[in-house]
Design a protein around this motif. Structure first.
Motif, PDB file in Angstrom:
ATOM      1  N   PRO A 128       7.663   0.607  -8.677  1.00  0.00           N
ATOM      2  CA  PRO A 128       7.238   0.992  -7.201  1.00  0.00           C
ATOM      3  C   PRO A 128       7.672  -0.199  -6.014  1.00  0.00           C
ATOM      4  O   PRO A 128       7.569  -1.381  -6.314  1.00  0.00           O
ATOM      5  N   LEU A 129       8.525   0.298  -5.409  1.00  0.00           N
ATOM      6  CA  LEU A 129       9.608  -0.439  -4.684  1.00  0.00           C
ATOM      7  C   LEU A 129       8.611  -1.317  -3.649  1.00  0.00           C
ATOM      8  O   LEU A 129       8.860  -2.588  -3.438  1.00  0.00           O
ATOM      9  N   GLY A 130       7.790  -0.498  -2.860  1.00  0.00           N
ATOM     10  CA  GLY A 130       6.957  -1.441  -1.896  1.00  0.00           C
ATOM     11  C   GLY A 130       6.259  -2.470  -2.652  1.00  0.00           C
ATOM     12  O   GLY A 130       6.024  -3.955  -2.020  1.00  0.00           O
ATOM     13  N   LEU A 131       5.387  -2.255  -3.541  1.00  0.00           N
ATOM     14  CA  LEU A 131       4.674  -3.020  -4.065  1.00  0.00           C
ATOM     15  C   LEU A 131       5.437  -4.102  -4.670  1.00  0.00           C
ATOM     16  O   LEU A 131       5.005  -5.532  -4.868  1.00  0.00           O
ATOM     17  N   PHE A 164      -3.393 -10.324  -6.773  1.00  0.00           N
ATOM     18  CA  PHE A 164      -3.876  -9.275  -6.647  1.00  0.00           C
ATOM     19  C   PHE A 164      -3.060  -7.956  -6.353  1.00  0.00           C
ATOM     20  O   PHE A 164      -3.110  -6.889  -6.907  1.00  0.00           O
ATOM     21  N   LEU A 165      -1.903  -8.140  -5.876  1.00  0.00           N
ATOM     22  CA  LEU A 165      -1.029  -6.991  -5.672  1.00  0.00           C
ATOM     23  C   LEU A 165      -0.130  -6.823  -7.191  1.00  0.00           C
ATOM     24  O   LEU A 165       0.195  -5.810  -7.238  1.00  0.00           O
ATOM     25  N   PHE A 166      -0.006  -7.863  -7.731  1.00  0.00           N
ATOM     26  CA  PHE A 166       0.356  -7.601  -9.121  1.00  0.00           C
ATOM     27  C   PHE A 166      -0.463  -6.974 -10.037  1.00  0.00           C
ATOM     28  O   PHE A 166      -0.017  -6.028 -10.582  1.00  0.00           O
ATOM     29  N   ILE A 167      -1.617  -6.983  -9.728  1.00  0.00           N
ATOM     30  CA  ILE A 167      -2.815  -6.237 -10.442  1.00  0.00           C
ATOM     31  C   ILE A 167      -2.659  -4.784  -9.675  1.00  0.00           C
ATOM     32  O   ILE A 167      -2.794  -3.867 -10.578  1.00  0.00           O
ATOM     33  N   ALA A 168      -2.482  -4.681  -8.704  1.00  0.00           N
ATOM     34  CA  ALA A 168      -2.218  -3.319  -8.148  1.00  0.00           C
ATOM     35  C   ALA A 168      -1.159  -2.647  -8.563  1.00  0.00           C
ATOM     36  O   ALA A 168      -1.009  -1.340  -9.116  1.00  0.00           O
ATOM     37  N   SER A 183       0.809  -1.231  -0.029  1.00  0.00           N
ATOM     38  CA  SER A 183      -0.142   0.089   0.044  1.00  0.00           C
ATOM     39  C   SER A 183       0.637   1.239  -0.046  1.00  0.00           C
ATOM     40  O   SER A 183       0.341   2.475  -0.206  1.00  0.00           O
ATOM     41  N   TYR A 184       2.151   0.995   0.446  1.00  0.00           N
ATOM     42  CA  TYR A 184       3.060   2.373   0.445  1.00  0.00           C
ATOM     43  C   TYR A 184       3.051   2.968  -0.966  1.00  0.00           C
ATOM     44  O   TYR A 184       3.098   4.105  -1.117  1.00  0.00           O
ATOM     45  N   ASP A 185       3.131   2.305  -1.742  1.00  0.00           N
ATOM     46  CA  ASP A 185       2.944   2.840  -3.242  1.00  0.00           C
ATOM     47  C   ASP A 185       1.710   3.036  -3.973  1.00  0.00           C
ATOM     48  O   ASP A 185       1.472   4.080  -4.473  1.00  0.00           O
TER      49      ASP A 185
END
Lengths: 501, 510
Positions: free
Chosen positions: A464-467, A361-365, A104-106
């Motif tokens: 986006p590093l965090g993601l 889902f995070l990849f989709i993010a 979520s950071y990014d």
């Protein structure tokens, strides 16, 4: 000389849950020091650190045997129970929350209300962790609401986005109805048994006498409440809308952690409060109910997923399908069988699912962050620009489909295998066929990313590093869960077996 | 621990290559792939296995570590090699390096991914040929499909998407059928096995401890499971009529990938047939001797006829694989030392020879950009070394003495003639031998038209001798083929040692 022994007070058993709740408060505190500035690093850091701390403590307890050797630890007169099951699901929830916070950071960069976002996530996680520890129907209801209310707000977090608000509203309405159904079911069971404590319900329900019908309706309504939380048929139709409209990290959170928590509470309530030996002869055949739900849920979820053009929606429906697989853990139970094994396999599947589905889902993010688009066509040729991230997504897709050599293969194998061992070979067969079908739509993503030619240029911008880190953690977790599956499934099965003791 | 080290090094190497920049990914992959070669040759030099790993023999470099326990069955990390596994391990490591080197000239897109996938595939292939626990074996078996899917789908020819998906779907469904068949056997064994350990299961099955399952009597269960497993492996071999994915996959795949596909992946099918069907259920196999021999003969003749009818040089070689693998099936069903041993030897020989053929077709394609027999002529004038090697490989295919193919086919025919599984076996053998004539026919026909005569290809490309990086792998392969042809005992001794125990079972064989 005896080794130094530290005797923790009994309340320390719920430390993982407390840590999650405390993190939420710390987040608010951090924000109130200087409310006008957004401090993404501090907020994401606190949230990630807090969930990792909860993960560490829960993992430590689980390994040390807290609440497992010598019986469950009961607090508040049995309303809260700490045992293998609750610790196992706290591990699932807190590992998902750690990945989501990191990501979520990014995702939240340049958005307002960041502290509120993280606190809501942590509060929901507290509720989910508490759901797994619920020893009484009252705690079940309260913790389920504690998990749900922040979730409604989180789904609608993008308040200038119509889809997000609509999804939040739909989720809220269905959730409110389901809560009412659940509460009514609980009241019916209370009316029959005169207790809300799961163990007392179990001992009283055998002598229900003329009130069997009332108890039966209560059981069905409680099952409905859990079906909502786990996105199972027939309370599943909020899921695709909510997962699609919500910010992608929240979709990951809801479809992994929230679902796992829903199963945690369902496993405990049904295994402890409604023992099969007692209630099935009375005519309350809840394993059959769940068998029907499992078959319908997995089939419906998979067929709906196969027809989607939007990757996020496809994942949302596939998440419904996976709820169907996990339901086997409640369906393939019988009065005689070694029930702990199949339920434990289902728990282990939920842990693996926590990694692979969160990762997807995070990849989709990340793709949303790059503003590439949401359909399969938009993913065409993405691997030429972001090969390592696409490799991770490939791992998630094939693992969700249940192909070796990924964690999802072994967890599905264990689940179907234990179902067959319990005599429910037809459930395993339906699951295996569905699993084979699911390869079709999962591999569409892979095909789009690697094999199709890009239709236009990609302008990805900075990574986006965090993601990115969160996606990699999920991918490595999905891979490592294959060799490390042994201890996972053994822990889960011994935790589940303890429920039936 | 050497087997674990071999697999782990190859996995790590694949990840390293994947992350390497494109410019030197190919060099790095070739250099790293020398490590597994060294490892496999070391294994060969220290090889001390006795007997067959699945029938009470003592495999070399064995490790057993308990992995996990499910419903009363333990799954172990159990690996080891016997005389059947080791030659295939050596074949895999050698062929992977040669394929990687031969890819330098033709792969110019997304190179680090290509070479990373090649090494990833090698690691899983090594797992397939060394795993002695069914579950571990199955994980590796399925994991081989993934890199192959990408290698065809991303770097293939114009119809690559179709070919990749067809390959994936065919082999996946086949694996499922096999899996169900095998698990049914395990469940049918009931309490007499407590793990998915292949030696334990093979022992129990050979001892006739199979019971009934879900009301299906043991005899039926055995036949059904045999057929399910046979179908599962037959697709991979492939035998007629499950061969249609093969020409598509071969024609679309880039040449180095075809080398791996024909050279090693098809061997997975025959290896598994030998390990599962023919080792674990020998009596059922002999009951099905006539249909299996018939399938083998049809694959030999029909595959060769199909090859005869092709215009595309690569398709010719692809269909000839169907034909050659038919011999292997014939050797397996013969159930004699020479038959089964020859089949195992032929797996190696065919791996090397078909690798050579695909590689040399690839070399010619890289310079002429056509593979049509009708378009090419007099290639020997322009690239004499490649043409010479192609001719040598073709003679190897035809079974010229002192080349590996001769030894393999000779053993198979000898074993099949001596076979007593069915009175008609000599007849089937004679029919299959007729395939040699057709093979000679299409290979001579293809060589005559492409290599000899005067050069008349109309092309914008400069057609000349191939660079060293393309010729060297061919030369290495040719030398290996000749060495194995002159001294088949380099492998045949250990193969025989592993095959003989298989032939002792209480069936109706005298």
């Amino acid at each position: 000389m005896t080794p130094l022994q530290i005797q923790l007070p009994t309340w320390a058993a719920v430390a993982p849950t407390l840590l999650l709740g405390l993190t939420a408060l710390v987040l608010l505190l951090v924000d109130s020091i200087d409310p006008d500035s957004t401090r993404p690093t501090a907020l994401a850091g606190v949230a990630t650190f807090g969930s990792l701390a909860a993960l560490a403590v829960a993992g430590w307890y689980l390994l040390a045997g807290t609440g497992q050797q010598g019986g469950a630890i009961e607090l508040y007169g049995g309303s809260v129970v700490v045992d293998g099951l609750s610790l196992f699901f706290t591990v699932v929830v807190s590992s998902v929350v750690a990945m989501v916070s990191l990501a979520s950071y990014d995702y939240l960069r340049d958005r307002t209300y960041q502290a509120e976002f993280y606190s809501l996530v942590m509060l929901a996680a507290t509720g989910m962790s508490l759901m797994a520890s619920s020893g009484s129907l009252a705690t079940v209801f309260v913790s389920l609401e504690l998990a749900s209310l922040p979730s409604y707000a989180l789904v609608a977090f993008l308040k200038k986005n119509r889809g997000s608000v609509e999804a939040g509203l739909k989720y809220f309405l269905v959730g409110a109805v389901s809560s009412a159904v659940l509460a009514f079911g609980i009241s019916l069971v209370y009316a029959v048994t005169g207790s809300l404590l799961l163990s007392d319900v179990a001992s009283a329900i055998g002598s229900a006498g003329d009130l069997v019908g009332v108890a039966g309706v209560g059981v069905v309504m409680i099952a409905g409440g859990f079906a909502f939380k786990t996105a199972s048929v027939p309370f599943h139709f909020w899921a695709p809308e909510a997962y699609e409209g919500a910010p992608a990290p929240i979709s990951a959170f809801l479809s992994s952690a929230s679902k796992a928590a829903g199963f945690a509470v369902a496993f405990r309530v049904f295994a402890v409060a409604f023992p099969i030996d007692a209630v099935v002869p009375m005519g309350i055949d809840w394993p059959l109910l769940f068998a029907v739900l499992a078959v319908v849920t997995m089939t419906l979820g998979n067929f709906a997923a196969a027809t989607q053009e939007n990757v996020k929606r496809m994942l949302a429906y596939s998440s419904v399908g996976h709820a169907g697989y996990a339901l086997i853990g409640l369906a393939a139970l019988s009065g005689s069988g070694p029930n702990g094994n199949v339920m434990g396999a289902s728990m282990a599947h939920l842990l693996v699912y926590g990694f692979m589905n969160t990762g997807a889902f995070l990849f989709i993010a990340m793709v949303e962050h790059w503003e590439i688009g949401r359909t399969f066509e938009d993913y065409n040729g993405l691997a030429t620009r972001a090969p390592v991230a696409c490799l991770a997504m490939t791992v998630f897709m094939f693992s969700l489909a249940g192909l070796p050599p990924f964690g999802g293969f072994l967890s599905k194998y264990a689940l179907f295998y234990e179902a067959i061992q319990g005599g429910f070979w037809w459930l395993a067969a339906v699951g295996a066929i569905n699993s084979a079908l699911s390869l079709f739509y999962y591999s569409r993503v892979v095909k789009a990313m690697w094999i199709e030619d890009p239709t236009g240029g990609f302008d990805l911008g900075a990574t986006p590093l965090g993601l990115y880190a969160a996606v990699m953690v999920a991918a490595v977790g999905t891979l490592l869960l294959l060799p490390a599956f042994g201890p996972v499934v053994e822990t889960a099965q011994s935790a589940a077996t303890a429920l039936f003791a | 621990m050497i087997i674990e080290a071999l697999i782990a090094i190859t996995f790590v190497a694949s990840m390293a290559v994947l992350l390497a920049p494109d410019e030197w990914a190919g060099r790095l992959a070739a250099a790293l792939s020398l490590l597994p070669i060294v490892g496999s040759l070391y294994m060969w030099s220290r090889f001390d296995a006795t007997g067959n790993a699945l029938t009470g023999g003592d495999p070399a470099f064995e490790t057993t570590v308990q992995w996990l326990e499910l419903g009363g069955y333990t799954l172990n990390w159990h690996v080891g090699v016997d005389g059947i596994g080791l030659p295939l391990v050596v074949l895999t490591t050698v062929l992977t390096t040669l394929a990687i080197v031969s890819a330098w000239a033709s792969i110019d897109d997304r190179q680090s991914q290509f070479y990373g996938l090649m090494l990833f595939m090698e690691a899983n292939l090594l797992g397939v040929f060394t795993a002695l626990d069914f579950f571990v074996w199955f994980v590796f078996w399925e994991a081989v499909l993934l890199p192959m899917y990408f290698l065809i789908g991303v770097w293939g020819g114009p119809r690559r998407k179709y070919a990749a998906i067809k390959f994936f779907v065919y082999t996946n469904i086949a694996s499922l059928a096999m899996f169900i068949g095998f698990i049914a056997l395990v469940f049918g064994l009931g309490d007499s096995v407590s793990s998915l350990d292949m030696p334990a299961i093979a022992g129990a099955l050979r001892a006739g401890e199979l019971g009934s399952l879900f009301g299906i009597p043991a005899a039926t269960l055995r036949s059904v499971a045999f057929v399910a497993m046979f179908l599962g492996f037959a697709v991979k071999v492939p035998i007629v009529p499950f061969h249609t994915w093969l020409p598509d996959a071969h024609v679309e795949a880039p040449s180095p990938v075809s080398v791996m596909l024909a050279g090693v992946l098809l061997k997975m099918g025959t290896y598994a047939l030998l390990r599962f069907n023919f080792t674990m259920l020998p009596e059922t196999a002999t009951q099905f001797a006539v249909p299996i021999a018939l399938i083998a003969v049809i694959s030999v003749i029909y595959g060769a006829m199909l090859a005869l009818a092709q215009q595309d040089l690569k398709r010719i070689v692809a269909y000839s694989s169907v034909s050659s693998m038919g011999y292997v099936i014939l050797g397996l069903i013969a159930y004699t030392t020479y038959g089964v041993g020859g089949a195992t030897f032929q797996m190696i020989a065919h791996g090397l020879i078909s690798g050579l053929m695909f590689m040399s077709v690839g070399v010619m394609y890289n310079t002429t950009h056509t593979r049509m027999v009708g378009d090419m002529s007099g290639m020997a004038d322009r690239m004499p070394v490649t043409a010479g090697i192609f001719v040598a490989g073709a003679f190897g295919y035809m079974g010229l003495p002192l080349m590996a193919g001769f030894a393999g086919e000779f053993f198979i025919f000898k074993g099949a003639f001596e076979s007593t599984v069915h009175a008609a076996m000599p007849l089937f053998t004679a029919a299959a031998m007729f395939g040699i004539v057709i093979v000679a026919g299409y290979l001579l026909f293809a060589m005559q038209r492409t290599l000899f005569g005067s050069f008349r290809l109309e092309t914008d490309y400069e057609v000349g001798p191939a660079p060293l990086s393309e010729t060297a792998p061919l030369a290495v392969l040719l030398v290996t083929i000749i060495v194995l042809g002159v001294a088949p005992d380099l492998f045949f001794g250990m193969i025989q040692d592993a095959v003989d125990p298989l032939l002792e079972f209480g069936g109706d064989l005298s």
